[in-house]
Every structure is written in C-alpha cells, then in structure tokens.
Enzyme design. Structure first.
Site, short mmCIF file in Angstrom:
data_model
loop_
_atom_site.label_atom_id
_atom_site.label_comp_id
_atom_site.label_asym_id
_atom_site.label_seq_id
_atom_site.Cartn_x
_atom_site.Cartn_y
_atom_site.Cartn_z
N CYS A 137 0.84 -1.21 0.00
CA CYS A 137 0.00 0.00 0.00
C CYS A 137 0.87 1.26 0.00
CB CYS A 137 -0.92 0.01 1.22
SG CYS A 137 -1.99 -1.44 1.34
N HIS A 138 1.88 1.27 0.84
CA HIS A 138 2.72 2.45 1.03
C HIS A 138 3.74 2.65 -0.09
CE1 HIS A 138 4.35 5.63 3.56
NE2 HIS A 138 5.55 5.14 3.36
#
Length: 161
Positions: free
Chosen positions: A49-50
């Site tokens: 996600c990051h």
C-alpha cells in the site's frame, strides 16, 4: 455480494481528520454530484500500500484531475488518526482525501471486506480502484491478490477515463 459497475454506493460513514479532530463524512458528502477516483487499500503504511499503491495514485493525480476527476479518495480500514498521519507522510501536495473506515463498515457494505486475521490484521478491505460518478460505480478494478497492484493503480484508472 460485491458491488459491481452500475451499482449505487450504499449509505456509509467515514471518519476524516480536521483541525477540530475526527469528523464524520457520509457517502453523500464524498460522492454526491462529483466524479471521484476511489482507491481502497488493505492498510495504511503496509508494504504494498505504502510503496506501490499510493505512489501510483500521486504520480497520476494531476492527470486524473485534468480528466475531470473532482476528488481523489483513499480508503482503508484504519482509524482517522492513522489515516491522517499517512496523509501527512505521503500526500505532500494535498491531492487526496483520506477516509478512515475503522470498523470496515463501508468495506462490508459493498462486499469488499478481506479477512486478514491469519496475518494478525483482522478484517480489512480488498485492494481496488473505482471511478464513482454521483454515487454510481462507473469503473471497478479489483485486485485478485491483496499484495499486488496490477489493476488498481492510478495509471489503470487514468487509462479508463
């Protein structure tokens, strides 16, 4: 049953951080009368996600808005404090609204919940992107595996506009 293209989003509540603290925003507040690029991720600060999903969104943010997107929204099953910190650490140009779906109510309402209990993460959201116009799903890009960003990134949604 999972939401599909052509469906209207159900009424739901999110939390967003403001100067006065966490505030409730409804589905209507976010989507009514707007074209919204919605990106859902399993968890703030998690590896994929990051490091992969968010960069794909912010690299395409100007182009998405040039194609008529009013709002870029990022939703995750995290609390408003975590989502605010994630926005602070990633959204340097203030291009998106970060929506906290802390109890996975939105994810469950649209059939996009993900049981990540085996990894100690509890119930999360599946990874997807969605183009929503006035509350109606126009495009839906659901990842087959939560650890991949192959069809849900900003570049894919941009190509669909």
């Amino acid at each position: 049953m999972a939401i599909q293209t052509g469906d209207k989003l159900p009424e739901a509540k999110f939390r967003v951080m403001t100067a006065e603290g966490p505030q409730v925003k409804t589905t209507d507040d976010i989507f009514k009368g707007k074209k919204v690029a919605l990106f859902a991720v399993p968890g703030a600060y998690t590896g994929t996600c990051h490091k992969m999903h968010l960069p794909s969104i912010f690299l395409n943010a100007y182009a998405l808005k040039d194609k008529g997107v009013d709002t870029i929204a990022i939703v995750s099953v995290n609390d408003a404090f975590v989502m605010n910190a994630w926005k602070r650490d990633t959204d340097q140009r203030d291009e998106a609204i970060f929506l906290a779906d802390g109890n996975a109510e939105f994810a469950k309402a649209i059939g996009m919940e993900l049981d990540a209990s085996a990894n100690g993460l509890g119930v999360r959201s599946k990874r997807y992107s969605m183009l929503v116009e006035d509350g109606v799903v126009k495009k839906l890009n659901l990842e087959a595996m939560p650890g991949k960003v192959e069809v849900s990134g900003g570049d894919t949604l941009l190509g669909q506009l």
